[in-house]
Design a protein around this motif. Structure first.
Motif, short mmCIF file in Angstrom:
data_model
loop_
_atom_site.label_atom_id
_atom_site.label_comp_id
_atom_site.label_asym_id
_atom_site.label_seq_id
_atom_site.Cartn_x
_atom_site.Cartn_y
_atom_site.Cartn_z
N ALA A 139 80.13 17.71 3.60
CA ALA A 139 80.47 17.37 4.31
C ALA A 139 79.36 16.13 4.87
CB ALA A 139 79.35 18.56 4.98
N SER A 140 80.06 15.27 5.84
CA SER A 140 79.77 14.24 6.12
C SER A 140 77.85 14.73 6.22
CB SER A 140 79.79 13.39 7.20
OG SER A 140 79.66 14.38 9.39
N GLY A 141 76.59 14.96 6.67
CA GLY A 141 76.08 15.41 6.77
C GLY A 141 74.63 15.11 5.41
N PHE B 90 67.12 10.39 20.18
CA PHE B 90 68.80 11.12 19.58
C PHE B 90 69.39 9.80 18.97
CE2 PHE B 90 72.42 13.05 18.89
CZ PHE B 90 72.90 14.29 18.47
N GLN C 277 71.81 9.03 16.20
CA GLN C 277 72.23 9.44 15.05
C GLN C 277 73.09 8.49 13.61
OE1 GLN C 277 75.83 11.42 16.88
NE2 GLN C 277 75.64 12.58 16.47
N TYR D 142 84.06 20.05 34.78
CA TYR D 142 84.96 19.20 34.22
C TYR D 142 85.61 18.56 35.02
CZ TYR D 142 84.09 22.16 30.19
OH TYR D 142 83.53 22.68 29.43
N TRP E 203 82.70 10.47 27.98
CA TRP E 203 81.35 10.57 29.11
C TRP E 203 80.14 10.17 27.98
CZ3 TRP E 203 80.29 12.38 33.66
CH2 TRP E 203 79.66 12.54 33.57
N ASP F 234 85.32 7.18 14.65
CA ASP F 234 84.45 6.40 13.87
C ASP F 234 83.99 5.37 14.76
OD1 ASP F 234 82.82 9.20 13.13
OD2 ASP F 234 84.64 8.81 11.49
N PRO G 22 76.22 3.94 19.62
CA PRO G 22 77.84 4.39 19.47
C PRO G 22 78.08 5.76 20.09
CG PRO G 22 76.25 4.72 17.53
CD PRO G 22 75.70 3.54 18.39
N ALA H 44 77.54 9.43 20.66
CA ALA H 44 77.08 10.45 20.05
C ALA H 44 77.82 11.44 20.22
CB ALA H 44 75.47 10.80 20.55
N PHE H 45 78.83 11.54 19.01
CA PHE H 45 79.19 13.14 18.96
C PHE H 45 79.15 13.88 17.57
CE2 PHE H 45 82.08 10.05 17.23
CZ PHE H 45 82.82 10.65 15.41
N GLU H 46 79.20 15.53 18.28
CA GLU H 46 78.91 15.72 16.26
C GLU H 46 80.01 16.02 15.82
OE1 GLU H 46 75.11 18.80 17.09
OE2 GLU H 46 75.75 19.17 17.94
N GLN H 47 79.60 16.79 14.35
CA GLN H 47 80.51 16.84 13.13
C GLN H 47 79.93 17.46 12.59
OE1 GLN H 47 81.76 13.98 11.10
NE2 GLN H 47 79.71 12.94 11.84
N ASP H 48 79.72 17.83 11.23
CA ASP H 48 79.57 17.61 9.30
C ASP H 48 80.59 17.58 8.75
OD1 ASP H 48 77.49 17.22 8.35
OD2 ASP H 48 77.16 19.10 7.63
N GLU I 135 85.09 15.39 27.36
CA GLU I 135 84.16 15.28 27.32
C GLU I 135 83.53 16.09 27.28
OE1 GLU I 135 84.06 16.61 31.62
OE2 GLU I 135 85.87 16.11 32.15
N PRO I 136 82.05 17.00 27.12
CA PRO I 136 81.09 17.33 25.90
C PRO I 136 81.87 18.60 26.67
CG PRO I 136 80.07 16.53 27.75
CD PRO I 136 81.50 15.48 28.35
N TRP I 137 81.29 20.03 26.63
CA TRP I 137 80.97 20.73 26.40
C TRP I 137 79.83 20.83 27.59
CZ3 TRP I 137 84.36 22.34 23.60
CH2 TRP I 137 84.55 22.53 22.49
N LEU J 155 72.65 17.27 25.27
CA LEU J 155 71.09 16.21 24.83
C LEU J 155 71.72 14.16 24.89
CD1 LEU J 155 70.88 18.06 21.41
CD2 LEU J 155 69.22 18.09 23.40
N LYS J 156 72.30 14.45 24.16
CA LYS J 156 73.43 13.03 24.12
C LYS J 156 75.28 12.73 24.25
CE LYS J 156 72.55 8.21 22.05
NZ LYS J 156 71.84 7.19 22.48
N VAL K 235 77.05 15.71 22.80
CA VAL K 235 76.65 16.61 21.54
C VAL K 235 75.56 16.79 23.41
CG1 VAL K 235 74.19 16.57 20.13
CG2 VAL K 235 76.27 14.76 20.27
N VAL K 236 75.96 18.76 22.67
CA VAL K 236 74.86 19.72 23.77
C VAL K 236 74.31 20.48 22.71
CG1 VAL K 236 76.77 19.83 25.62
CG2 VAL K 236 77.33 21.18 23.20
#
Lengths: 637, 210, 262
Positions: free
Chosen positions: A240-242, A550, A552, B78, C8, C38, C51, C53-57, C100-102, C110-111, C114-115
């Motif tokens: 994973a990227s993290g 925050f 990243q 939304y 957003w 990215d 940049p 902010a969005f979540e991914q892993d 859009e975010p959730w 959060l940003k 990112v929620v």
């Protein structure tokens, strides 16, 4: 001066662990309540350790950088978990699992540790069933098993292709229970940035709240690192990227020995990199090699489409080189063979980085439906990523960094060379030697977390003298200071290149010189290039935003900065090991037909490296003795 | 759960109401006799009326409370929101419910209490029963009333289409083999009720019954 | 390929958000949606801008980190996948894409995109486990569990906790998430002793977190990347009803604002 004492109990292999447990001191229940343990990481090892320690009565402070402990990368393990249950009555036993693991690791792991792993493997399955993990079952209601790479028995337990997910969610649920009970305090979105030592003992960590940017010290009686492996040092990997090396690397800089960093596993069947923007390599299950045949055209840089190349002009190179195992040769062997043909110019696809994994023969013999049933989801995944239909044209695959056998050195009690710093799961170096067999990482993570660490840490806490220390202890303040300064430094460079650019460059460098095969010249040149790249990083990296919010990119840049230092250690280790064993292949040490040549006379030891400020790390050797399984040559020809 | 239960209670009423009304097709005497029978049992009649009323109050009250809570659950909508699966009926439960409420109010004032069209309150048929039949026939000869009732039926149909299967799900009835049947229940019952009622309205309006 | 992205942007939970338009150039069809983002971020960082902010892993559809409502649908236009498994060849060149975010009261932003989904963790902590100590478990084969039962439990257990069900639901309800966990554990004999307490506690926690109620529209099922069936919601309702009966000791109607809304 660092001294490596593995503290392996004496006596017969079978009873070492039992006797050791009996001789360990215990902490009484009232005293446990007064003791705090920090657990960093919530993968299989971390979550299982934190929940078990909480259940035992310790107060646990648990940290993860994800938004939830359930997201750790253990979740992505597909295949299964090994256990010497012998439910199939096919001749499996603790002894056989022990033997397979030692041999699979190419005789570079400790016998006592591996035997203990095989012993507790059966308890893991029972524990997981009790936690409600929906293992695959037979119609009669018994647990089902499948066979897995490199062994002759069926001992792998699985939950479809999501075994890691289910095991992790099981450990996570146990953790949730302890959080609910108040035994574990969970700190999600909090990243370890430094370790705090007081009087030579690990007594706390400095962590950054990733939402608010607040940096704070957390003190405890012992610290457990369960922070995973460092495959991402190669930039492109299946991790994973993290995933990052920061926690273990910081510990190394505080005096924990780092063992066998050059043992990095490259998985043979990943989807080849597409273009420069690619951020991650996707693993295709190893099971594909059961029916698919690997080949390349016999003519270099053949531009014909695979269907136009007649069988006579194809080189089924694994079948040619390893007639006995053919396409089922172990991971390290297969990966290397793929690299060899690609390096010679026979590779297919963009950049010649890829070989065909062809299912046309099995489709002809057994029909499309059989293949669809067995591998349908994998073919769909391949189609989604590449846009190609593998039922029509062969898949293209290429090896990818996947797992790291190396890690912080630990003794039999899983304690590092820093007293009070315990290391579990992929983060330690322990059990897999120079090469890990399939379905054994889940086993090791859970063995460490559920069954080994909770015992051994008790002995440490019962015997060590650990005076209470306040959160604003001088060492803590100093550590916070260090971390803050480093973050400010990252933010004030304001250069022109992004952290990802440096990371990609480092990854390419390592992949070329310290990847699947290594040689002296390449490693030496990498050791010259890495400091330069690091220098450029600190002069030219661009990290926008602030440290008190925050951010990243700031998190990422910090991890890349650690990779840029750690990479050097990796190369030092690879350079010094003048033999080829397991995943470590030195081109100078191979037989005439290109097989690895191991050197037991000179290199049957664990290489444990000690940090030196601005100097070459110092090597310490823990000799490996094989009383029970005499080393033999690993041949798959 | 309470909304589901009260809703299902109201559905039962709607079905019987439609079946009773179909006696229109048997002629004036039959319908008037049926009406008289109902009125001859005042205790039962009022018990049912009170029951229905309280069910409706609970149903609507809780639905309002829930939709307010649901609105709070997503303070900011939304900008683009595309539905994948939700049926039109399920998305318009609030609207169809509101329409239904207005329609029922009108219907009660119109035919039950006779406030809107008081001309027929005291008419008697040859048997001495109150002449419900003529009142209904008179009502549905008026095109405006017919349109209003048809719209009401549309609301009813839409509401029922989602309501019945939804209630079944909310009460936890679910069975691999019976799921298709349970899912079909809503649309089928809704359709039958609406068709029955519409038949009455149109039969009068088109002069088939007079 | 090139795309016009409306993304957003929001600095913090209490700040006002707005859409910002970005152009994505040089996108290849083989790029994943996140790799395309990215690319935008690399460009932004290069110019010193923050940049997106969005979540991914994991980027292989299992960790549940990635989110994003893409053109009005959580996880984008394809079914049965997460955002990280979405590839740009799915879009036509030159298209305009809104991200859009959730959006849910229980998921504060959060940003940017990112929620905070920790509400789901708190629901799990309320009862999403089997209280069993480490050690001393009986042999795994002592409990015989039929294949069908194990498969049903596995169907429910595949939930990755991404929260798309909440994002898609017009009421921002977490019923499918709760239903998956409750059904997984209630299907297996190991989970039976605690089933009544579990379902009540988890639903109570869900209420407290400010999620909405189930309207039985099944949008959740339609966007779930793991295809978890809304049948499990009926099962959850049944468990809840059963818990009400068991807990009160007599047959009665439990009051719950959440198990309903027909």
């Amino acid at each position: 001066m660092m001294k490596l004492d593995a503290k392996i109990p004496s006596g017969p292999l079978e009873s070492k662990w039992d006797r050791h447990r009996f001789s360990e001191r215990l902490v009484s229940p009232n005293n446990k309540r007064k003791l705090t343990v920090i657990v960093v990481g919530t993968g299989l090892a971390g979550a299982s350790a934190a929940s078990t320690l909480g259940q035992l009565g310790y107060h646990v402070e648990c940290f993860c950088f994800h938004d939830s402990p359930r997201r750790a990368h253990s979740i992505a393990a597909q295949g299964g978990i090994n256990a010497a249950k012998n439910y199939q009555d096919d001749g499996d036993s603790v002894g056989r699992l022990f033997y397979d693991t030692i041999k699979g690791g190419d005789f570079r792991s400790r016998e006592a540790n591996v035997y203990r792993l095989a012993q507790v493997s059966t308890q893991i399955i029972d524990q997981c069933v009790a936690l409600g993990i929906p293992f695959a079952r037979e119609y009669g209601g018994q647990l089902a098993n499948r066979s897995f790479g490199g062994v002759q028995v069926s001992r792998t337990f699985y939950c479809r292709g999501q075994t890691g997910q289910q095991l992790l969610l099981g450990a996570y649920s146990a953790l949730c229970w302890q959080i609910e009970r108040g035994q574990v305090t969970m700190h999600p979105r909090t990243e370890l940035l430094d370790l705090i030592l007081v009087d030579g003992h690990a007594r706390g960590i400095v962590a950054r709240d990733l939402v608010t940017g607040r940096i704070s010290a957390h003190m405890a009686n012992a610290v457990v690192l369960a922070t995973g492996g460092y495959s991402n040092v190669y930039y492109l990997s299946t991790n994973a990227s993290g995933c990052n090396v920061t926690a273990t690397y910081r510990a190394w800089k505080h005096g924990a020995a780092f063992a066998n960093p050059c043992f990095t596993q490259i998985h043979p069947t990943a989807i080849p990199p597409g273009d420069a923007h690619q951020a991650k390599l996707t693993l295709m299950s190893e099971s594909l090699r059961n029916d698919g045949r690997l080949w390349v055209p016999k003519v270099p840089s053949d531009q014909r489409s695979p269907g136009d190349i007649p069988p006579i002009e194809r080189d089924y190179f694994l079948e040619r080189r390893y007639p006995r195992f053919g396409n089922l040769a172990p991971r390290d062997i297969a990966s290397r063979a793929v690299k060899v043909v690609c390096d010679e110019g026979y590779g297919v696809g963009p950049g010649g980085q890829g070989v065909y994994l062809d299912f046309s023969d099995v489709i002809d013999q057994q029909g499309l439906e059989v293949v669809r049933e067995r591998y349908g989801n994998l073919f769909d995944m391949y189609h989604r990523i590449t846009g190609e239909d593998a039922y029509q044209v062969p898949m293209r695959i290429y090896p990818a960094p996947h797992y790291t056998m190396g890690g912080l050195w630990v003794d039999y009690n899983l304690m590092s060379t820093i007293p009070g710093l315990f290391v579990i799961g992929e983060a330690n170096f322990a059990d897999h030697g120079a090469n890990r067999l399939g379905a054994s990482s889940l086993m090791q993570g859970l063995a460490d977390g559920y069954f080994i660490l909770p015992y051994t840490i008790g002995h440490y806490l019962a015997t060590a003298t650990l005076p209470p220390i306040p959160d604003d202890h001088a060492e803590a303040r100093e550590a916070i200071q260090r971390v803050t300064m480093r973050i400010n430094r990252l933010l004030t460079v304001k250069g022109r290149r992004t952290a990802a650019m440096f990371h990609r460059e480092l990854g390419t460098l390592l992949w070329n010189h310290c990847g699947m095969s290594r040689n002296e010249g390449g490693l030496a040149s990498a050791l010259r290039s890495i400091p330069k790249l690091r220098e450029e990083f600190w002069h030219d990296v661009m990290v926008p935003g602030s440290g008190s919010a925050f951010n990243q990119e700031l998190e990422y840049a910090g991890r890349v900065a650690d990779y840029l230092e750690f990479a050097e250690l990796l190369c030092h280790d690879a350079l010094h090991r003048l033999e080829s064993c397991g995943a470590h292949f030195r081109e100078e040490y191979q037989t005439e037909d290109g097989e690895p040549r191991r050197d037991d006379a000179h290199f049957a030891y664990v290489a444990a490296w000690e940090y030196r400020d601005r100097a070459v790390p110092v090597l310490h050797k823990e000799p490996l003795t094989f009383e029970f399984v005499p080393p033999t040559r690993r041949s798959y020809q | 759960m309470v909304i589901a239960l009260t809703g299902l209670g109201l559905v039962v009423f709607v079905v019987f109401h439609m079946l009773g009304n179909l006696q229109l097709f048997e002629g004036p005497l039959a319908l008037n006799r049926y009406a008289a029978v109902l009125r001859d049992m005042p205790i039962l009649l009022w018990a049912v009326r009170i029951g229905l009323l309280s069910m409706a109050v609970f149903h609507i009250g809780l639905a309002l409370q829930l939709s307010m809570q649901n609105r709070r659950a997503r303070p900011l909508e939304y900008t683009i929101h595309r539905y994948r699966k939700a049926s039109i009926a399920s998305r318009t439960m609030a609207i169809s419910g509101m329409a239904l409420l207005l329609f029922v109010a009108f219907h009660l004032l119109h035919l039950t209490a006779g406030v809107i069209d008081p001309g027929f309150a005291d008419r008697r048929d040859p048997e001495g029963n109150r002449d419900v039949y003529t009142k209904v026939v008179h009502a549905f000869q008026n095109p405006f009333v017919v349109i209003l009732y048809l719209v009401g039926q549309l609301g009813l149909g839409l509401h029922l289409r989602h309501a019945i299967a939804s209630s079944v799900q909310t009460m936890g009835f679910e069975h691999a083999g019976l799921n298709r049947l349970l899912k079909a229940l809503g649309p089928v019952i809704g359709l039958i009720v609406v068709l029955g009622n519409v038949a009455i309205i149109l039969a009068v309006f088109l002069g088939i019954v007079h | 390929m090139t795309f016009t992205l409306k993304i957003w942007r929001q600095n913090g939970p209490h700040e006002r958000g707005r859409f910002v338009t970005y152009e994505a150039y040089d996108v290849s069809p083989g790029m994943s949606f996140l790799e395309m983002l990215d690319g935008i971020n690399q460009r932004l960082i290069g110019t010193g801008e923050e940049p997106v902010a969005f979540e991914q892993d994991c980027r292989e559809g299992i960790c549940g980190s990635c989110s994003l409502v893409i053109n009005g649908i959580p996880h984008g236009p394809d079914q049965g996948i997460t955002t990280c498994q979405l590839y740009m060849r799915r879009f036509s060149d030159g298209a305009s894409i809104t991200i859009e975010p959730w959006r849910a009261n229980a998921f504060p932003i959060l940003k940017d995109l990112v929620v905070d989904r920790s509400a789901l963790d708190r629901i799990m902590q309320a009862g999403g486990y089997i209280s069993v100590n480490t050690g001393g478990a009986v042999d795994g084969n002592v409990l015989l569990i039929g294949k069908d039962q194990a498969e049903t439990a596995m169907d429910a257990a595949s939930c990755i906790g991404c929260g798309a069900c909440v994002a898609a639901c017009k009421n921002a309800s977490a019923m499918l998430f709760v239903a998956a966990k409750v059904s997984h554990l209630a299907t297996l004999p190991q989970g039976r002793p605690e089933r009544a307490r579990r379902v009540s506690a988890m639903l109570k926690a869900m209420d407290q977190e400010g999620f909405g109620s189930c309207g039985n529209q099944y949008e959740c099922e339609a966007v779930c990347p793991k295809g978890i069936s809304a049948r499990f919601i009926a099962n959850l309702n049944r468990e809840y009803l059963r818990a009400g009966i068991v807990e009160s000791g007599c047959p009665s109607e439990p009051e719950s604002p959440h198990a309903e809304s027909a």
